[in-house]
Motif scaffolding. Structure first.
Motif, short mmCIF file in Angstrom:
data_model
loop_
_atom_site.label_atom_id
_atom_site.label_comp_id
_atom_site.label_asym_id
_atom_site.label_seq_id
_atom_site.Cartn_x
_atom_site.Cartn_y
_atom_site.Cartn_z
N THR A 209 20.23 66.20 56.83
CA THR A 209 21.36 66.91 56.24
C THR A 209 20.85 68.44 56.18
O THR A 209 21.53 69.33 56.16
CB THR A 209 21.78 66.34 54.86
N ALA A 212 20.74 70.59 59.00
CA ALA A 212 22.14 70.77 59.54
C ALA A 212 22.88 71.77 58.85
O ALA A 212 23.55 72.56 59.30
CB ALA A 212 23.18 69.29 59.34
N PHE A 218 22.60 71.19 65.49
CA PHE A 218 21.52 70.52 65.65
C PHE A 218 21.00 71.36 66.89
O PHE A 218 21.76 71.37 68.02
CB PHE A 218 21.55 69.10 65.91
N VAL A 293 29.38 70.80 58.65
CA VAL A 293 28.58 70.74 59.86
C VAL A 293 28.43 69.14 60.40
O VAL A 293 28.26 68.24 59.62
CB VAL A 293 27.17 70.79 59.51
N ILE A 295 27.69 65.65 61.69
CA ILE A 295 26.52 64.67 61.69
C ILE A 295 26.81 63.91 62.92
O ILE A 295 25.96 63.40 63.64
CB ILE A 295 25.89 64.15 60.54
N PHE A 337 29.38 67.60 68.47
CA PHE A 337 28.54 68.71 68.00
C PHE A 337 28.87 69.83 68.67
O PHE A 337 28.13 70.80 68.59
CB PHE A 337 26.99 68.29 68.28
N THR A 340 30.56 74.25 64.25
CA THR A 340 30.61 74.09 63.05
C THR A 340 31.81 74.75 62.51
O THR A 340 32.19 75.89 62.85
CB THR A 340 29.40 74.64 62.23
#
Length: 614
Positions: A209, A212, A218, A293, A295, A337, A340
């Motif tokens: 976390t 991130a 990532f 963000v 995960i 991913f 963001t």
């Protein structure tokens, strides 16, 4: 003739045949008798002693004929007394004295036996440099460290209505293991997919976390933009005008059910959450930023969309501007991913009242094509905002639960700083000490504090003015107090107090309903010190050797020092550079820190130190 009852005091106690005196202005006494019953006086001669304690050289008492002290006449059999004037004896030194009688016509032909006494040693001896009138102004921001705050309070709430037009009922049966106690908020089971949604915000300070929130996703090296620049290394912390509320994940789970019971299959989606708030001490408008963000997003969700509302909770006190987002609030399970999302929002206090407290609330609703919405809301009580037009007519807002730190300008006024450090460190009430958890509580002007107390009245208790309007220090302070006319023409001795007059901690602040924490009847009850230049380039802060030494059970300090040093040590530096800058209001706590004194030890009976460290 002189008697054999030679006594020095106070106090009148002996050790090894030597009277132990608690000052450098002792009272010496002896009995006197006259064969004819006439009244008589005594002449007192005082001597230094050699290494063996034997009388050595006579001390010629200043401004006294023949360098001796003569008592008044007393009745035969009475006790004659004299007090050695200031400036003749040194602290921590053994002396001898003897007497000779005179009845008005005849002198005693022999001196009395010897009496011995020792003046008390110094309790304070702090070596300091010259004051520097050209020392730069301190930037108090440099001394404000982030203050940890408690976790946000999380609440289950009804979700926002998604574009599908679906609205979950208020009372939903939660699946087993998803209690409100654990922060879960659950929606209704989707009848077509048999998936029940639940969401929550959970503390998560894991490396995954943290990474991130400090990197854009990532494996991407470009750092995330920060509204508050120190948030990349802090989680739950505030300063007076900045907050970092992160180290969390927002979880949205889809629990697959069959015949009303979970099958054990769970779809997972989660986002690292970073929240930052930036206030202004000179504006009613402030900004917050929310970073999301991804995960994980389970491919079976197909996609997950977030509806985010980060608002000021009191619409009657502040307004919310439009949100702006960099990055879509929809994430595909096939490419979780991809991006963001960074949102910003401005809020403005309406400034109708002179002061208001505001709470920020954040609500996230998550939903998917295969799962109905679930929502969670949180607020952080320790990050409550206070806006006012009291500390200044210009509106501004601050995190009022943050306790700021005041640092005095040592280079400019080392003598005043040394006095404050001594009192804070040595007394049991430790005013302003962060390590002792004893903050100073601010007392603003009379029109801005609850009891209507003028801080100058506190000063009048500790540092009363003489009948001619001059400072207490000019008449009663130690005569070796040094002024600095080379810096300020006409500089005169002044009285410095600690804790400050503008505080509830001041010894001059009455107790009871007025709220004083350490009330005393007068400054005589405080630890007494003075600042003196020993030689050019070297100053000392000493306890006043003319008086009884400090017991260290006092609750305040009073020091005689240069008026320029005293006034400059606080003056505009405190009001504009600290109390005004950080919008302190009545009874607001603050710390006082002394970085240059970190190597000094105040635990010893005698406080000695060289500052800066040699």
């Amino acid at each position: 003739m002189s008697g054999k009852n030679l006594v020095a005091g106070p106090p009148s106690t002996q050790s090894g045949g030597v009277w132990q005196v608690n000052r450098t202005m002792p009272t010496l006494s002896n009995t006197v008798t006259d064969p004819d019953g006439d009244k008589a006086n005594l002449t007192f001669a005082v001597y230094t002693t050699d290494a063996f304690g034997n009388p050595d050289k006579q001390i010629m008492i200043k401004d006294e004929p023949y360098g001796v002290l003569v008592s008044g006449y007393v009745n035969s059999g009475g006790t004659a007394k004299v007090t050695v004037p200031d400036g003749n004896l040194k602290p921590g030194t053994t002396y001898a004295f003897r007497t000779s009688a005179y009845d008005g016509s005849l002198y005693e032909t022999e001196w009395s036996a010897w009496g011995k006494f020792k003046t008390r040693g110094r309790a304070v001896d702090i070596k300091l440099p010259e004051p520097d009138k050209n020392a730069p102004v301190l930037n108090e921001d440099d001394f404000q460290e982030p203050q940890p705050i408690g976790k946000p309070n999380v609440y289950p709430v009804p979700p926002e209505v998604p574009p599908t037009g679906y609205s979950a009922p208020e009372n939903v049966t939660r699946p087993q293991g998803y209690s409100e106690k654990d922060g879960w908020s659950c929606g209704e089971v989707n009848k077509e997919t048999n998936i029940q949604p639940c969401s929550r915000l959970v503390p998560d300070n894991s490396k995954k976390t943290r990474d991130a929130l400090t990197k854009e996703g990532f494996g991407v090296t470009a750092g995330l933009p920060h509204l508050v620049d120190w948030c990349d290394t802090r989680n739950l912390d505030i300063k007076r005008y900045e907050a970092c509320i992160s180290g969390f994940t927002y979880e949205y789970e889809g629990i697959v059910v069959k015949d009303g019971k979970p099958t054990g299959e769970i779809l997972n989606a989660s986002w690292a959450v970073g929240q930052e708030v930036k206030l202004s001490g000179t504006s009613a408008t402030f900004t917050q930023q929310l970073v999301l963000v991804p995960i994980q997003v389970d491919a079976k969700f197909i996609s997950v969309t977030l509806d985010v509302r980060f608002d000021c909770m009191m619409p009657d006190r502040c307004s919310n501007g439009p949100q702006s987002w960099d990055g879509a609030l929809e994430w595909l399970g096939a490419d979780p991913f991809s991006h963001t999302a960074i949102g910003k929002n401005d809020h403005t206090w309406n400034a109708v009242n002179k002061a208001d407290t505001l709470d920020l609330s954040t609500k996230i609703t998550a939903y998917s094509p295969v799962a109905n919405p679930a929502a969670s809301r949180w607020e952080t009580a320790d990050a409550q905002i206070r806006c006012d037009t009291i500390s200044s007519t210009t509106p501004g807002c601050a995190f009022h639960k943050y306790v700021p730190t005041w640092v005095m300008n040592f280079k400019k006024t080392p003598q005043a700083v040394a006095h404050a450090w001594l009192i804070q460190s040595k007394l049991s009430n430790h005013p302003g000490s962060r390590s002792a958890n004893k903050p100073i509580f601010f007392l603003p002007s009379a029109d801005k504090n609850a009891p209507g107390r003028d801080p100058n009245k506190n000063r009048d208790v500790i540092c009363p003015k003489n009948s001619d309007g001059t400072s207490w220090a000019s008449k009663y302070g130690n005569p070796r107090t040094t002024t600095v006319p080379e810096i300020s023409a006409g500089d005169k001795p002044s009285c410095d107090e600690f804790a400050y007059a503008s505080s509830y901690n001041s010894g001059g602040m009455p107790g009871g309903v007025v709220g004083g924490m350490n009330p005393v009847a007068s400054g005589d009850a405080c630890v007494q010190t003075y600042a003196t230049r020993v030689t050019q380039g070297e100053w000392r802060l000493y306890d006043d050797e003319r008086l009884t030494g400090p017991a260290w059970n006092e609750v305040c300090g009073r020091s005689a020092m240069s008026g320029w040093i005293n006034s400059t040590s606080m003056g505009g530096a405190f009001s504009s550079g600290f109390s005004g800058k950080y919008r302190l209001l009545d009874k607001d706590p603050y710390w006082v820190s002394f970085p240059e004194f970190g190597h000094c030890d105040a635990s010893k009976a005698t406080v000695t130190c060289t500052v800066p460290k040699a």
